[in-house]
Design a protein around this motif. Structure first.
Motif, PDB file in Angstrom:
ATOM      1  N   SER A  78     -34.842  20.875 -21.416  1.00 35.27           N
ATOM      2  CA  SER A  78     -35.470  19.948 -22.459  1.00 35.27           C
ATOM      3  C   SER A  78     -35.073  20.584 -23.884  1.00 35.27           C
ATOM      4  CB  SER A  78     -37.033  19.853 -22.261  1.00 35.27           C
ATOM      5  OG  SER A  78     -37.770  20.899 -22.512  1.00 35.27           O
ATOM      6  N   SER A  79     -34.762  21.722 -24.296  1.00 37.70           N
ATOM      7  CA  SER A  79     -34.796  22.237 -25.515  1.00 37.70           C
ATOM      8  C   SER A  79     -33.970  23.804 -25.483  1.00 37.70           C
ATOM      9  CB  SER A  79     -36.056  22.452 -25.938  1.00 37.70           C
ATOM     10  OG  SER A  79     -36.931  23.369 -25.348  1.00 37.70           O
ATOM     11  N   ASP A 129     -39.707  13.527 -21.297  1.00 37.33           N
ATOM     12  CA  ASP A 129     -39.027  12.726 -22.408  1.00 37.33           C
ATOM     13  C   ASP A 129     -37.986  12.989 -23.111  1.00 37.33           C
ATOM     14  OD1 ASP A 129     -41.293  14.555 -22.922  1.00 37.33           O
ATOM     15  OD2 ASP A 129     -41.183  13.961 -25.005  1.00 37.33           O
ATOM     16  N   ARG A 130     -38.118  14.493 -23.072  1.00 32.04           N
ATOM     17  CA  ARG A 130     -36.967  15.324 -24.088  1.00 32.04           C
ATOM     18  C   ARG A 130     -35.603  15.272 -23.518  1.00 32.04           C
ATOM     19  NH1 ARG A 130     -38.594  20.430 -27.381  1.00 32.04           N
ATOM     20  NH2 ARG A 130     -40.412  19.779 -28.350  1.00 32.04           N
ATOM     21  N   ARG A 152     -41.075  18.501 -19.481  1.00 27.45           N
ATOM     22  CA  ARG A 152     -41.210  17.265 -20.541  1.00 27.45           C
ATOM     23  C   ARG A 152     -39.819  16.388 -20.239  1.00 27.45           C
ATOM     24  NH1 ARG A 152     -41.558  21.660 -25.584  1.00 27.45           N
ATOM     25  NH2 ARG A 152     -39.684  22.297 -24.448  1.00 27.45           N
ATOM     26  N   ALA A 177     -30.924  23.100 -23.014  1.00 28.66           N
ATOM     27  CA  ALA A 177     -30.320  21.757 -23.397  1.00 28.66           C
ATOM     28  C   ALA A 177     -28.820  22.033 -23.839  1.00 28.66           C
ATOM     29  CB  ALA A 177     -31.089  21.361 -24.541  1.00 28.66           C
ATOM     30  N   ASP A 182     -32.307  12.097 -24.465  1.00 27.51           N
ATOM     31  CA  ASP A 182     -31.116  11.934 -25.222  1.00 27.51           C
ATOM     32  C   ASP A 182     -30.095  12.522 -24.315  1.00 27.51           C
ATOM     33  OD1 ASP A 182     -32.738  10.951 -27.301  1.00 27.51           O
ATOM     34  OD2 ASP A 182     -32.753  12.884 -28.282  1.00 27.51           O
TER      35      ASP A 182
END
Length: 257
Positions: A18-19, A44-45, A42, A23, A48
């Protein structure tokens, strides 16, 4: 002599996608045409990422600390994502920077549960398929903290030392199977790492990188992609990398007044 070609992973499973490193790794492999299982707590992340690459990326809600959840998620992967060629065990964190005698045991538990237990749960769930297919690559995210101690590193450094040694022992266990193992051990890199370590304190996190140029998530993703795309007969055991501005400090010496 036959021409040796690079490895082209078909499916890559990335935890902590997620990050940060995760990512960046997911994007690097997806940009190279791989199918990517982007796993994170997460989801929601991950929107994208999925929006950028469409059905090539499979967002997967996963807490690596949940042993049964990891096993179930891997078993339920859609057929086109089920034969994982590369597992990137990226999910991990550091919490706090205080001395051991003042540390929060809940922080220690979370680091051990994520950095050690979560990594082995994912490895154990995916590894049998790799061995059966006689191909695959497990890439574990370690840290220079696993080799070089620093004040406040205590359990975080210990967890990354585990990742390093576990990776070496995987290599021994997988001898003759065709499955490769790499441990990637970064130094200072500007991601959400310090923000998490300091419980969201942006000032403290920014101070870590003040006045120097740290590595980026893309730098680490590139090293992971390089190791994974080396020819099948080449195993990169360990990659240790630091920002040019970071090196080694003298030993501490306590002196009497």
């Amino acid at each position: 002599m036959a021409r040796v070609t690079s490895t082209k992973p078909g499916t890559v499973f990335v935890t902590g996608a997620s990050s940060g490193f995760g990512a960046a790794v997911a994007r690097r492999f997806a940009a190279d045409g791989a199918r990517v299982v982007a796993a994170a707590r997460r989801t929601d992340r991950l929107k994208d990422l999925a929006g950028e690459f469409g059905p090539q990326v499979l967002p997967l809600q996963l807490d690596v600390r949940d042993r049964a959840g990891v096993a179930a998620a891997v078993a339920a992967l859609p057929e086109e994502f089920s034969a994982v060629d590369v597992l990137v065990n990226n999910a991990g964190l550091a919490l706090g920077l205080g001395p051991a005698q003042d540390a929060d045991l809940d922080d220690w538990d979370q680091m051990i549960d994520t950095n050690c237990k979560g990594l082995v749960y994912c490895t154990r769930a995916i590894l049998p398929g790799m061995v059966a297919r006689r191909r695959g690559h497990v890439i574990n995210l370690g840290s220079v903290a696993g080799s070089y101690p620093y004040p406040g590193g205590n359990v975080y450094g210990g967890s990354k030392a585990f990742v390093h040694q576990f990776s070496l022992n995987l290599r021994s266990d997988l001898h003759g199977t065709g499955v490769r193992v790499t441990c990637v051990e970064p130094g200072m890199a500007d991601t959400e790492f310090s923000l998490v370590r300091f419980s969201g304190d942006r000032g403290k996190a920014d101070n870590v990188y003040e006045g120097m140029q740290p590595m980026t998530a893309d730098d680490i993703a590139e090293s992971i992609h390089w190791a994974a795309t080396m020819p099948q007969h080449v195993n990169v055991n360990t990659i240790e990398l630091m920002a040019t501005a970071q090196s080694f400090a003298p030993f501490q010496v306590a002196r009497e007044p």
